[in-house]
Design a protein around this motif. Sequence first.
Motif, short mmCIF file in Angstrom:
data_model
loop_
_atom_site.label_atom_id
_atom_site.label_comp_id
_atom_site.label_asym_id
_atom_site.label_seq_id
_atom_site.Cartn_x
_atom_site.Cartn_y
_atom_site.Cartn_z
N GLU A 1 90.43 9.24 118.11
CA GLU A 1 90.57 10.68 117.92
C GLU A 1 92.25 10.81 117.21
OE1 GLU A 1 90.87 14.54 120.33
OE2 GLU A 1 89.16 13.74 120.51
N ASN A 2 92.94 9.97 118.08
CA ASN A 2 94.34 10.03 117.83
C ASN A 2 94.78 9.26 116.42
OD1 ASN A 2 95.27 10.98 120.36
ND2 ASN A 2 95.65 8.95 121.06
N GLU A 3 93.92 8.44 116.10
CA GLU A 3 94.02 7.77 114.74
C GLU A 3 93.67 8.84 113.50
OE1 GLU A 3 94.99 5.27 111.58
OE2 GLU A 3 95.39 4.93 114.09
N THR A 4 92.97 9.60 113.98
CA THR A 4 92.18 10.46 112.93
C THR A 4 93.30 11.76 112.84
OG1 THR A 4 89.89 10.30 113.41
CG2 THR A 4 90.53 12.27 112.32
N ALA A 5 93.87 12.31 113.89
CA ALA A 5 95.01 13.39 114.01
C ALA A 5 96.33 12.47 113.36
CB ALA A 5 95.39 13.35 115.49
N ARG A 6 96.58 11.39 113.17
CA ARG A 6 97.69 10.89 112.66
C ARG A 6 97.44 10.96 111.17
NH1 ARG A 6 98.40 7.29 117.16
NH2 ARG A 6 96.84 5.72 116.35
N LYS A 7 96.33 10.72 110.80
CA LYS A 7 96.13 10.57 109.31
C LYS A 7 95.88 11.78 108.79
CE LYS A 7 93.49 6.20 109.14
NZ LYS A 7 91.89 5.62 108.83
N ARG A 8 95.54 12.86 109.37
CA ARG A 8 95.53 14.23 109.07
C ARG A 8 97.03 14.78 108.84
NH1 ARG A 8 91.48 16.33 111.83
NH2 ARG A 8 92.98 16.40 113.68
N LYS A 9 97.87 14.45 109.83
CA LYS A 9 99.27 14.84 109.97
C LYS A 9 100.05 14.11 108.89
CE LYS A 9 102.85 16.91 111.55
NZ LYS A 9 103.17 18.13 111.70
N LYS A 10 99.60 12.93 108.58
CA LYS A 10 100.26 12.17 107.39
C LYS A 10 99.95 12.83 106.03
CE LYS A 10 100.95 7.35 106.15
NZ LYS A 10 100.65 6.14 106.13
N ALA A 11 98.89 13.27 105.91
CA ALA A 11 98.11 13.96 104.79
C ALA A 11 98.81 15.15 104.56
CB ALA A 11 96.76 13.92 104.74
N GLU A 12 99.04 15.89 105.55
CA GLU A 12 99.72 17.29 105.54
C GLU A 12 101.19 17.06 105.03
OE1 GLU A 12 99.11 18.92 109.48
OE2 GLU A 12 97.16 19.24 109.20
N VAL A 13 101.83 16.15 105.79
CA VAL A 13 103.27 15.94 105.30
C VAL A 13 103.22 15.45 103.94
CG1 VAL A 13 105.11 14.16 105.56
CG2 VAL A 13 104.05 15.51 107.87
#
Length: 79
Positions: free
Chosen positions: A2-14
Amino acid sequence: MENETARKRKKAEVRAAIAAERRELAELFDTLRTDQWNEQSLCAGWRVREVVAHMTMGSASPCPRRSASWPRRAATFTA
């Protein structure tokens, strides 16, 4: 996981936010007349064109990651 998915989503948003800002800046730069490109900026000794080049250079050629020897090498650069 779940943390990895959240990091990837945040990275895509940035990345999307950075891309949007770059598009806005490009649109602004497209409106500048030649005389505006050559005007002094608020940065002492820099015209608008030099500030824009400085701001956009990273997207054209990203800087390598800083290494432990970087400060020593940087000190050898001359103008």
